[in-house]
Design a protein around this motif. Structure first.
Motif, mmCIF file in Angstrom:
data_model
loop_
_atom_site.group_PDB
_atom_site.id
_atom_site.type_symbol
_atom_site.label_atom_id
_atom_site.label_comp_id
_atom_site.label_asym_id
_atom_site.label_seq_id
_atom_site.Cartn_x
_atom_site.Cartn_y
_atom_site.Cartn_z
ATOM 1 N N ARG A 127 15.841 1.233 11.010
ATOM 2 C CA ARG A 127 17.053 0.605 10.691
ATOM 3 C C ARG A 127 17.422 0.623 9.222
ATOM 4 O O ARG A 127 18.351 0.805 8.461
ATOM 5 C CB ARG A 127 17.165 -0.946 11.165
ATOM 6 C CG ARG A 127 18.489 -1.540 10.782
ATOM 7 C CD ARG A 127 18.275 -2.893 11.410
ATOM 8 N NE ARG A 127 19.782 -3.538 10.839
ATOM 9 C CZ ARG A 127 20.150 -5.016 11.295
ATOM 10 N NH1 ARG A 127 19.207 -5.524 11.829
ATOM 11 N NH2 ARG A 127 21.260 -5.631 10.794
ATOM 12 N N PHE A 128 16.305 0.320 8.496
ATOM 13 C CA PHE A 128 16.207 0.086 7.084
ATOM 14 C C PHE A 128 15.458 1.427 6.299
ATOM 15 O O PHE A 128 15.297 1.145 5.011
ATOM 16 C CB PHE A 128 15.660 -1.268 6.671
ATOM 17 C CG PHE A 128 16.244 -2.443 7.282
ATOM 18 C CD1 PHE A 128 17.401 -2.735 6.831
ATOM 19 C CD2 PHE A 128 15.567 -3.074 8.070
ATOM 20 C CE1 PHE A 128 18.216 -3.827 7.155
ATOM 21 C CE2 PHE A 128 16.122 -4.121 8.679
ATOM 22 C CZ PHE A 128 17.515 -4.569 8.366
ATOM 23 N N ARG A 129 15.345 2.488 6.840
ATOM 24 C CA ARG A 129 14.423 3.471 6.256
ATOM 25 C C ARG A 129 15.252 4.004 5.003
ATOM 26 O O ARG A 129 14.647 4.400 3.970
ATOM 27 C CB ARG A 129 14.172 4.423 7.289
ATOM 28 C CG ARG A 129 13.603 5.555 6.690
ATOM 29 C CD ARG A 129 13.334 6.960 7.636
ATOM 30 N NE ARG A 129 12.380 6.424 8.672
ATOM 31 C CZ ARG A 129 10.969 6.517 8.845
ATOM 32 N NH1 ARG A 129 10.459 6.924 7.700
ATOM 33 N NH2 ARG A 129 10.405 5.978 9.943
ATOM 34 N N SER A 130 16.555 4.232 5.167
ATOM 35 C CA SER A 130 17.412 4.750 4.007
ATOM 36 C C SER A 130 17.419 4.050 2.822
ATOM 37 O O SER A 130 17.186 4.409 1.537
ATOM 38 C CB SER A 130 18.765 5.236 4.405
ATOM 39 O OG SER A 130 19.485 4.173 4.892
ATOM 40 N N ARG A 131 17.463 2.611 3.052
ATOM 41 C CA ARG A 131 17.482 1.604 1.957
ATOM 42 C C ARG A 131 15.920 1.674 1.223
ATOM 43 O O ARG A 131 15.904 1.691 -0.158
ATOM 44 C CB ARG A 131 17.651 0.222 2.288
ATOM 45 C CG ARG A 131 18.894 0.007 2.770
ATOM 46 C CD ARG A 131 19.145 -1.559 3.098
ATOM 47 N NE ARG A 131 20.232 -1.861 3.808
ATOM 48 C CZ ARG A 131 20.762 -3.159 4.387
ATOM 49 N NH1 ARG A 131 19.661 -4.177 4.190
ATOM 50 N NH2 ARG A 131 21.920 -3.477 4.708
ATOM 51 N N MET A 132 14.945 1.789 2.147
ATOM 52 C CA MET A 132 13.636 1.790 1.494
ATOM 53 C C MET A 132 13.358 3.294 0.893
ATOM 54 O O MET A 132 12.804 3.026 -0.312
ATOM 55 C CB MET A 132 12.605 1.701 2.760
ATOM 56 C CG MET A 132 12.504 0.319 3.344
ATOM 57 S SD MET A 132 11.405 0.173 4.862
ATOM 58 C CE MET A 132 9.916 0.710 4.347
ATOM 59 N N GLU A 133 13.965 4.210 1.306
ATOM 60 C CA GLU A 133 13.616 5.504 0.408
ATOM 61 C C GLU A 133 14.569 5.521 -0.776
ATOM 62 O O GLU A 133 13.898 6.004 -1.830
ATOM 63 C CB GLU A 133 14.073 6.527 1.528
ATOM 64 C CG GLU A 133 12.896 6.816 2.502
ATOM 65 C CD GLU A 133 13.362 7.884 3.563
ATOM 66 O OE1 GLU A 133 14.346 8.322 3.698
ATOM 67 O OE2 GLU A 133 12.333 8.236 4.341
ATOM 68 N N GLN A 134 15.862 5.047 -0.736
ATOM 69 C CA GLN A 134 16.604 4.821 -1.920
ATOM 70 C C GLN A 134 15.549 3.793 -3.151
ATOM 71 O O GLN A 134 15.510 4.105 -4.315
ATOM 72 C CB GLN A 134 17.832 4.117 -1.788
ATOM 73 C CG GLN A 134 18.701 3.995 -2.867
ATOM 74 C CD GLN A 134 19.991 3.404 -2.681
ATOM 75 O OE1 GLN A 134 20.485 3.260 -1.679
ATOM 76 N NE2 GLN A 134 20.500 3.057 -3.684
ATOM 77 N N LEU A 135 15.056 2.814 -2.625
ATOM 78 C CA LEU A 135 14.333 1.984 -3.508
ATOM 79 C C LEU A 135 13.143 2.743 -4.170
ATOM 80 O O LEU A 135 12.602 2.654 -5.235
ATOM 81 C CB LEU A 135 13.797 0.818 -2.587
ATOM 82 C CG LEU A 135 12.893 -0.174 -3.423
ATOM 83 C CD1 LEU A 135 13.859 -1.020 -4.631
ATOM 84 C CD2 LEU A 135 12.664 -1.340 -2.697
ATOM 85 N N ALA A 186 12.489 6.059 -4.152
ATOM 86 C CA ALA A 186 12.993 7.086 -5.076
ATOM 87 C C ALA A 186 13.128 6.298 -6.548
ATOM 88 O O ALA A 186 12.542 7.146 -7.655
ATOM 89 C CB ALA A 186 14.106 7.907 -4.780
ATOM 90 N N HIS A 187 13.770 5.398 -6.636
ATOM 91 C CA HIS A 187 14.006 4.645 -8.015
ATOM 92 C C HIS A 187 12.591 4.383 -8.405
ATOM 93 O O HIS A 187 12.518 4.516 -9.738
ATOM 94 C CB HIS A 187 14.863 3.378 -7.655
ATOM 95 C CG HIS A 187 15.213 2.775 -8.982
ATOM 96 N ND1 HIS A 187 15.866 3.384 -9.840
ATOM 97 C CD2 HIS A 187 14.897 1.529 -9.696
ATOM 98 C CE1 HIS A 187 16.064 2.603 -10.898
ATOM 99 N NE2 HIS A 187 15.675 1.299 -10.699
ATOM 100 N N ILE A 188 11.618 3.812 -7.624
ATOM 101 C CA ILE A 188 10.290 3.663 -8.345
ATOM 102 C C ILE A 188 9.624 4.558 -8.767
ATOM 103 O O ILE A 188 9.172 4.462 -9.913
ATOM 104 C CB ILE A 188 9.383 2.904 -7.084
ATOM 105 C CG1 ILE A 188 9.848 1.476 -6.815
ATOM 106 C CG2 ILE A 188 7.874 3.006 -7.555
ATOM 107 C CD1 ILE A 188 9.378 0.978 -5.512
ATOM 108 N N ASP A 189 9.760 5.768 -8.306
ATOM 109 C CA ASP A 189 9.153 7.024 -8.828
ATOM 110 C C ASP A 189 9.968 7.308 -10.151
ATOM 111 O O ASP A 189 9.165 7.842 -11.107
ATOM 112 C CB ASP A 189 9.573 8.315 -8.003
ATOM 113 C CG ASP A 189 8.599 8.199 -6.578
ATOM 114 O OD1 ASP A 189 7.541 7.513 -6.719
ATOM 115 O OD2 ASP A 189 8.991 8.818 -5.643
ATOM 116 N N ALA A 190 11.110 7.140 -10.282
ATOM 117 C CA ALA A 190 11.928 7.407 -11.534
ATOM 118 C C ALA A 190 11.398 6.382 -12.677
ATOM 119 O O ALA A 190 11.041 6.723 -13.836
ATOM 120 C CB ALA A 190 13.342 7.099 -11.370
ATOM 121 N N LEU A 191 11.119 5.172 -12.310
ATOM 122 C CA LEU A 191 10.572 4.128 -13.007
ATOM 123 C C LEU A 191 9.339 4.330 -13.611
ATOM 124 O O LEU A 191 9.106 4.332 -14.951
ATOM 125 C CB LEU A 191 10.685 2.711 -12.547
ATOM 126 C CG LEU A 191 12.140 2.138 -12.268
ATOM 127 C CD1 LEU A 191 11.632 0.950 -11.503
ATOM 128 C CD2 LEU A 191 12.685 1.891 -13.457
#
Length: 264
Positions: free
Chosen positions: A139-147, A149-154
């Motif tokens: 249910r929350f996979r897309s949100r987690m993956e957005q988060l 991806a942001h962690i990788d950028a940080l």
């Protein structure tokens, strides 16, 4: 690569995952991966010292139930002021697992937290959190993956280490999770500590991502009994807190709020 030689202090920032739930000790307190990592770093410092070793210092500011905005407001300032050699930041998952969540805002708050901690002298470690397979994960996979991806950028922006637990084969196994289905058990936390240890270029003690031995799945009756126990002991109280706007961490202090000597 001896980047680890300067690790004489460690401060951990986050929520229940970093507090150590549900790696319970006999006295009812929680240990967890951060405590395990601190103990190993302290032991390593003692073994590599010429003469009497200086004390290894450790603080754990994490508190269960905290959202990323609370982690930013309550923990990042004190953690940055400690000037530790090693800083871990894990947060945001409590936010994205809520029914209503502004993921862009969560990412912005996580960025501010990372920016603040990266200003200090310590090496910053970020994590892509593990996820147990099941309907909640989907249910929350897309949100987690957005988060994530942001962690990788940080991490790229700050030269931080990223420990990728989300891609783990082993940590999706239900046998590494506690009865509440939200937190890792003692073996799960041990594996996370080993994963961080190896991400810091320290000598591996074991394959932290090795699959567990194959085992016959529990029968229908055992699964239903576990489902009922989970609903009664964990799901219903969690729903009650959500409906009343309460958190499991309300009024709870950090277990190690000061950077003090630690041997484990």
């Amino acid at each position: 690569m001896e980047i680890n030689a300067r690790y004489t202090s460690f401060v951990a920032v986050g929520d229940s995952f970093t507090e150590g739930m549900s790696d319970a000790l006999p006295d009812g307190s929680y240990r967890g991966w951060a405590d395990l990592l601190a103990a190993r770093l302290a032991a390593r410092q003692r073994s590599h010292a010429d003469g009497p070793p200086p004390a290894f210092h450790y603080a754990n500011l994490a508190v269960r139930g905290k959202l990323i905005g609370q982690i930013l407001d309550e923990q990042c300032g004190p953690a940055a002021a400690m000037g530790a050699d090693l800083v871990t930041l894990v947060g945001g998952l409590n936010d994205v697992l809520r029914p209503k969540c502004d993921v862009d805002r969560v990412c912005a708050q996580l960025a501010e937290a990372a920016d603040r901690l990266a200003q200090g002298p310590g090496r910053l470690v970020l994590m892509r959190s593990p996820g147990r397979q099941g309907p909640v994960m989907e249910r929350f996979r897309s949100r987690m993956e957005q988060l994530f991806a942001h962690i990788d950028a940080l991490a790229e922006r700050h030269g931080a280490v990223v420990v990728d637990l989300y891609a783990s084969r082993a940590l999706s196994d239900p046998r590494l999770w506690a009865d509440d289905r939200l937190h890792l058990n003692d073996e799960g936390h041990r594996r996370v500590a080993e994963a961080v240890w190896q991400a810091l270029d320290l000598d591996a003690e074991s394959d932290w991502d090795a699959p567990l031995p194959a085992a016959a799945p529990p029968g229908w009756g055992a699964r239903r009994s576990a489902d009922l126990r989970f609903a009664r002991e964990h799901l219903v109280p969690w729903i009650g807190r959500r409906l009343t706007g309460r958190s499991s961490g309300d009024g709870r202090p950090a277990k190690r709020p000061e950077l003090l000597p630690y041997e484990g």
